[in-house]
Design a protein around this motif. Structure first.
Motif, short mmCIF file in Angstrom:
data_model
loop_
_atom_site.label_atom_id
_atom_site.label_comp_id
_atom_site.label_asym_id
_atom_site.label_seq_id
_atom_site.Cartn_x
_atom_site.Cartn_y
_atom_site.Cartn_z
N TYR A 58 0.84 -1.19 0.00
CA TYR A 58 0.00 0.00 0.00
C TYR A 58 0.88 1.25 0.00
N ASP A 59 0.28 2.39 -0.32
CA ASP A 59 1.04 3.63 -0.39
C ASP A 59 0.27 4.77 0.28
N ILE A 60 0.85 5.94 0.23
CA ILE A 60 0.28 7.10 0.93
C ILE A 60 -1.13 7.44 0.41
N VAL A 61 -1.36 7.28 -0.88
CA VAL A 61 -2.69 7.60 -1.43
C VAL A 61 -3.73 6.60 -0.93
N ASN A 62 -3.36 5.31 -0.83
CA ASN A 62 -4.28 4.33 -0.26
C ASN A 62 -4.69 4.74 1.16
N VAL A 63 -3.74 5.26 1.92
CA VAL A 63 -4.04 5.65 3.30
C VAL A 63 -4.98 6.86 3.30
N ILE A 64 -4.69 7.83 2.45
CA ILE A 64 -5.53 9.03 2.40
C ILE A 64 -6.96 8.68 1.96
N PHE A 65 -7.09 7.75 1.04
CA PHE A 65 -8.41 7.36 0.55
C PHE A 65 -9.10 6.30 1.43
N GLY A 66 -8.44 5.93 2.52
CA GLY A 66 -9.05 4.95 3.43
C GLY A 66 -9.05 3.53 2.89
N GLU A 67 -8.20 3.26 1.91
CA GLU A 67 -8.14 1.90 1.34
C GLU A 67 -7.19 1.00 2.12
N ALA A 68 -6.39 1.63 2.97
CA ALA A 68 -5.48 0.87 3.83
C ALA A 68 -5.23 1.69 5.09
N THR A 69 -4.87 1.03 6.17
CA THR A 69 -4.52 1.79 7.37
C THR A 69 -3.06 2.21 7.26
N LEU A 70 -2.68 3.19 8.07
CA LEU A 70 -1.29 3.64 8.06
C LEU A 70 -0.35 2.48 8.41
N ASN A 71 -0.77 1.68 9.40
CA ASN A 71 0.06 0.54 9.80
C ASN A 71 0.30 -0.43 8.66
N GLN A 72 -0.73 -0.63 7.84
CA GLN A 72 -0.57 -1.54 6.71
C GLN A 72 0.40 -0.98 5.67
N ALA A 73 0.39 0.34 5.53
CA ALA A 73 1.19 0.95 4.46
C ALA A 73 2.65 1.18 4.87
N LEU A 74 2.90 1.36 6.16
CA LEU A 74 4.28 1.62 6.61
C LEU A 74 5.12 0.36 6.45
N ILE A 75 6.29 0.50 5.84
CA ILE A 75 7.21 -0.62 5.65
C ILE A 75 8.36 -0.47 6.64
N ARG A 76 8.57 -1.54 7.42
CA ARG A 76 9.67 -1.47 8.37
C ARG A 76 10.98 -1.76 7.65
N ASP A 77 11.97 -0.92 7.88
CA ASP A 77 13.25 -1.08 7.18
C ASP A 77 13.96 -2.37 7.60
N LYS A 78 14.65 -2.99 6.66
CA LYS A 78 15.28 -4.27 6.97
C LYS A 78 16.61 -4.12 7.73
N HIS A 79 17.22 -2.92 7.68
CA HIS A 79 18.48 -2.73 8.38
C HIS A 79 18.29 -2.19 9.79
N CYS A 80 17.22 -1.45 9.98
CA CYS A 80 17.08 -0.74 11.24
C CYS A 80 15.63 -0.75 11.67
#
Ligand code: ADP
Ligand code: MG
Lengths: 270, 86
Positions: A58-80
């Motif tokens: 998911y991306d920022i537009v999905n979050v703004i349009f309510g198609e995904a939650t912020l938690n679903q769209a945020l990607i946790r970095d693999k290094h940190c």
């Protein structure tokens, strides 16, 4: 308290995305919970530079349009694990962003105890660039020692001081910092490139750091690792200095003078 | 002439020096527009329409300048009439 930083420039191709990726990683490595947001809707690239392009659902537009939650769209970095990426949409057009939507995302990040939110601005002065800077507390103005870039940075400074939330609400103005990137001391010496002092004379900004022109930036982007992770590289060290300086450490500037090789010693580079 | 002098001379008329001078002029000029009210282009357009009702003037016959110092703000409107109208 969440601090919102916009990485901006007006001009394209000066190093905003490179800088956003590097400093966001830098904050996170120092233990600060950090999010980095790509505002370049239609031309997303931060995911590639951060090396998480295959994990984007998911991306920022999905979050703004309510198609995904912020938690679903945020990607946790693999290094940190303190670092999260919010990608831009690749398919929608740039008008899909709204001030209200962006404001809500930033509020939610604050509620989730993010300490730093880095907003990677697209080029230009249109909607995406406007929304990237609108809510900012600090602006990192990325500038190349080159006429068009300096002019566009000056233009951007005017916009920061008049069209931002802080300006509109009469709050303390956005703190503006200069990041001079793709700097080449050799070319400055022979009079081919504007010097740090020249650019400061024109823009009168507080210099946060100078990032040298460096091959390591390309190799870092090839492998999807923010260049700050390449601790041996000059650009990586320059970004590490910038992060530390911003966080209040007193670190002398580097990469302004030429490296003293045999040539430098021979001419006693002063 | 020492090597150092040679570098000094090239510096004075180097392209970087030219770049700096051009930028200083340009940036100063562009900053003077920064505080300009946003209605200026519209004002200019409407003034032109009114004037064109009476006199046959070209688009660029009118210029509207806004200036500001510590004491006052001035709006300067300049209309150049065509030769024949006299
Ligand atoms: N310090 C640097 N040294 C060498 N190349 C750089 C440097 N900073 C950026 N680049 C290169 O410049 C190009 C544009 O960088 P990018 O960060 O995508 O700019 P922007 O986001 O402002 O458009 C990229 O190819 C990048 O690898
Ligand atoms: Mg970019």
């Amino acid at each position: 308290m969440t601090r919102i930083i916009v990485v901006t420039s007006g001009k394209g191709g000066v190093g905003k995305t490179t800088t956003s990726a590097a400093i966001a990683m830098g904050f996170a490595q120092k233990g600060h919970k950090t999010a980095v947001i790509d505002f370049d809707v239609g031309l997303r690239n931060l995911d590639l530079i951060m090396g998480c392009e295959r994990r984007v659902v998911y991306d920022i537009v999905n979050v703004i349009f309510g198609e995904a939650t912020l938690n679903q769209a945020l990607i946790r970095d693999k290094h940190c694990e303190q670092l999260y990426i919010l990608p831009a949409s690749q398919t929608r057009d740039k008008d899909a962003l709204s001030q209200e939507g962006v404001g809500q995302i930033l509020e939610e990040l604050a509620a989730k105890d993010f300490e730093y939110v880095v907003c990677d601005s697209p080029a230009g002065i249109e909607k995406g660039a406007h929304l990237a800077m609108y809510f900012a507390d600090d602006a990192f103005v990325v500038t190349n020692p080159e006429v068009a870039s300096v002019r566009d940075s000056d233009r951007m400074l005017g916009i920061l001081s008049s069209k931002s939330r802080r300006a509109e609400q009469g709050l303390e103005p956005i703190k503006e910092y200069l990041l001079l990137t793709r700097y080449s001391p050799e070319r400055v010496r022979i009079g081919e490139m504007l010097s740090v002092a020249d650019v400061q004379d024109i823009l009168s900004l507080h210099l946060l750091g100078v990032i040298p022109e460096s091959k390591s930036v390309l190799t870092a982007s090839n492998s999807g690792m923010p260049v700050i992770l390449d601790e041996k590289s000059d650009a990586g060290q320059a970004y590490a200095d910038i992060v530390a300086r911003y966080l209040g450490e007193d670190i002398p500037h580097r990469f302004i003078e030429e490296k003293k090789g045999i040539f430098g010693k021979f001419f006693g580079s002063k | 002439m020492s090597l150092l002098d040679y570098f000094k001379i090239t510096k004075a008329n180097s392209t970087a020096t030219i770049a700096k001078e051009r930028l200083q002029i340009l940036v100063a000029h562009e900053r003077s527009f920064k505080n300009q009210p946003s209605y200026l282009p519209q004002l200019q357009k409407e003034l032109l329409q009114v004037i064109q009702k009476y006199v046959n003037v070209e688009q660029d016959a009118i210029s509207v300048n806004f200036e500001q110092d510590e004491h006052q703000e001035t709006l300067e409107v300049n209309i150049v009439l065509p030769e024949k109208s006299r």
